[in-house]
Design a protein around this motif. Structure first.
Motif, PDB file in Angstrom:
ATOM      1  N   ALA A  37      -0.728  12.320   9.972  1.00 25.15           N
ATOM      2  CA  ALA A  37      -1.453  11.070   9.746  1.00 25.15           C
ATOM      3  C   ALA A  37      -0.686  10.103   8.858  1.00 25.15           C
ATOM      4  O   ALA A  37      -0.752   8.882   9.056  1.00 25.15           O
ATOM      5  N   LEU A  38       0.053  10.646   7.880  1.00 26.16           N
ATOM      6  CA  LEU A  38       0.705   9.779   6.900  1.00 26.16           C
ATOM      7  C   LEU A  38       2.193   9.586   7.145  1.00 26.16           C
ATOM      8  O   LEU A  38       2.746   8.532   6.835  1.00 26.16           O
ATOM      9  N   LYS A 100      -5.572   5.949  -0.897  1.00 33.30           N
ATOM     10  CA  LYS A 100      -6.254   5.892   0.390  1.00 33.30           C
ATOM     11  C   LYS A 100      -6.568   4.465   0.817  1.00 33.30           C
ATOM     12  O   LYS A 100      -6.354   4.089   1.978  1.00 33.30           O
ATOM     13  N   LEU A 104      -4.613   2.655   4.266  1.00 32.27           N
ATOM     14  CA  LEU A 104      -5.395   2.132   5.387  1.00 32.27           C
ATOM     15  C   LEU A 104      -5.128   0.639   5.576  1.00 32.27           C
ATOM     16  O   LEU A 104      -4.986   0.153   6.697  1.00 32.27           O
ATOM     17  N   GLU A 140       3.681   0.212   3.704  1.00 36.72           N
ATOM     18  CA  GLU A 140       3.660   1.606   4.136  1.00 36.72           C
ATOM     19  C   GLU A 140       4.612   2.446   3.286  1.00 36.72           C
ATOM     20  O   GLU A 140       4.286   3.552   2.870  1.00 36.72           O
ATOM     21  N   ILE A 144       2.572   5.228   1.351  1.00 42.28           N
ATOM     22  CA  ILE A 144       2.645   6.515   2.027  1.00 42.28           C
ATOM     23  C   ILE A 144       3.496   7.520   1.274  1.00 42.28           C
ATOM     24  O   ILE A 144       3.135   8.693   1.152  1.00 42.28           O
ATOM     25  N   ARG A 212      -5.894   8.485   9.821  1.00 43.22           N
ATOM     26  CA  ARG A 212      -5.892   8.436   8.361  1.00 43.22           C
ATOM     27  C   ARG A 212      -7.285   8.364   7.748  1.00 43.22           C
ATOM     28  O   ARG A 212      -7.445   8.561   6.548  1.00 43.22           O
ATOM     29  N   VAL A 215      -8.061  11.440   5.854  1.00 42.95           N
ATOM     30  CA  VAL A 215      -7.182  11.843   4.752  1.00 42.95           C
ATOM     31  C   VAL A 215      -7.848  11.505   3.430  1.00 42.95           C
ATOM     32  O   VAL A 215      -8.319  10.379   3.237  1.00 42.95           O
TER      33      VAL A 215
END
Length: 307
Positions: A37-38, A100, A104, A140, A144, A212, A215
């Motif tokens: 996801a990340l 988080k 997103l 990102e 991330i 995500r 997560v």
């Protein structure tokens, strides 16, 4: 998690075992899902760099936007400038608002800007949307990398980071194959093939956004912000998922609890002091590698089809 969880006031000291508990976890399917996801930031960047470079030819033709070679290069430059700005902006916000929320926001920014690029009608609209795409990609990197490093056990963190950064080349391969297929004219009419190419990149970002949603927030970030109870509940849930269906018990915690000072942000002064002081050699190495990539890969492949 309890919405009325107690928070340790800013400036006070607390004792915690959160980092030790996260680092002792066995590698599990839960970690693999987090990585999936990340760990896609570089994949998206590789896709963007290669895709735009492959589309340079059609963007300068009447079937595209009738851009000049200089305008194609300028649009690529705005993408890189946006990435730098996004890294600084979202890096700051990630520290203040949490991992988080920002991972997103960054992928949503990338996805929407990439999809909108498919509807560009002029150089200026294209350049503005490429800038926003770059902002999302730069964000990102900041959001991330922090989230991955804080959720992955320390003993495999370096390997995971290499895998994450290596996905750039997967994105590059996907971008090349996508461009070849779409620009061949076999699937979609040549007048609109480049628009569908951008659409694919945006749709990939939307899929990643949905992954995500499951997560969790970083327990380490919660801990540093004094939300020890929420962090403890979250780590307990992660321990249950990571050790599910395993016969071996988790290793016993050793050593004294970690003593930390609660604070709402990390001062810039401390960041620069660390990167230019204790970790100076690592900083220089990372800078050299990034400069080499920018000048010897991005600068070439953004416009290689015009040579």
């Amino acid at each position: 998690m309890s919405s009325s969880a107690r928070t340790v006031p800013n400036g006070q000291t607390l004792l915690t075992r959160i980092p030790a508990r996260l680092d002792r976890l066995p590698w599990s399917g839960w970690h693999l899902r987090i990585l999936t996801a990340l760990g896609t930031s570089w994949l998206l960047d590789g896709l963007e760099v290669t895709l735009v470079g492959s589309l340079a030819g059609i963007l300068t033709s009447p079937k595209g936007l009738s851009l000049s070679d200089a305008q194609v290069t300028a649009a690529a430059t705005t993408y890189l400038a946006g990435a730098v700005f996004g890294a600084l902006l979202f890096g700051y916000l990630t520290d203040r608002l949490g991992r988080k929320r920002l991972f997103l926001v960054t992928v949503a920014t990338y996805s929407l800007a990439t999809l909108a690029s498919a509807f560009s009608s002029s150089f200026w609209s294209f350049a503005i949307l490429r800038t926003l795409t770059g902002v999302g990609i730069g964000g990102e990197y900041a959001a991330i990398n922090s989230a991955v490093d804080e959720l992955i056990p320390g003993r495999v963190r370096g390997t995971v980071d290499l895998i994450v950064n290596g996905t750039f080349w997967i994105g590059g391969a996907v971008g090349s194959l996508t461009a070849i297929y779409l620009l061949s004219g076999k699937a979609i009419g040549g007048d609109h093939s480049w628009r569908f190419a951008f659409g694919i990149g945006g749709l990939l970002g939307i899929v990643i956004f949905l992954l995500r949603l499951s997560v969790p927030e970083s327990p380490r970030w919660l801990m540093l912000r004094g939300q020890e109870q929420l962090a403890d509940e979250l780590v307990s849930d992660i321990e249950a998922k990571a050790s599910r269906n395993r016969t071996d018990s988790l290793p016993k915690l050793e050593g004294d609890p970690l003593k930390i000072k609660v604070r709402d942000r990390t001062p810039w002064r401390e960041i620069f002091s660390n990167t230019l002081g204790e970790n100076r050699q690592r900083t220089y190495l990372g800078l050299i590698l990034m400069v080499a990539q920018a000048f010897f890969f991005n600068a070439v492949f953004f416009s290689w089809t015009r040579w």
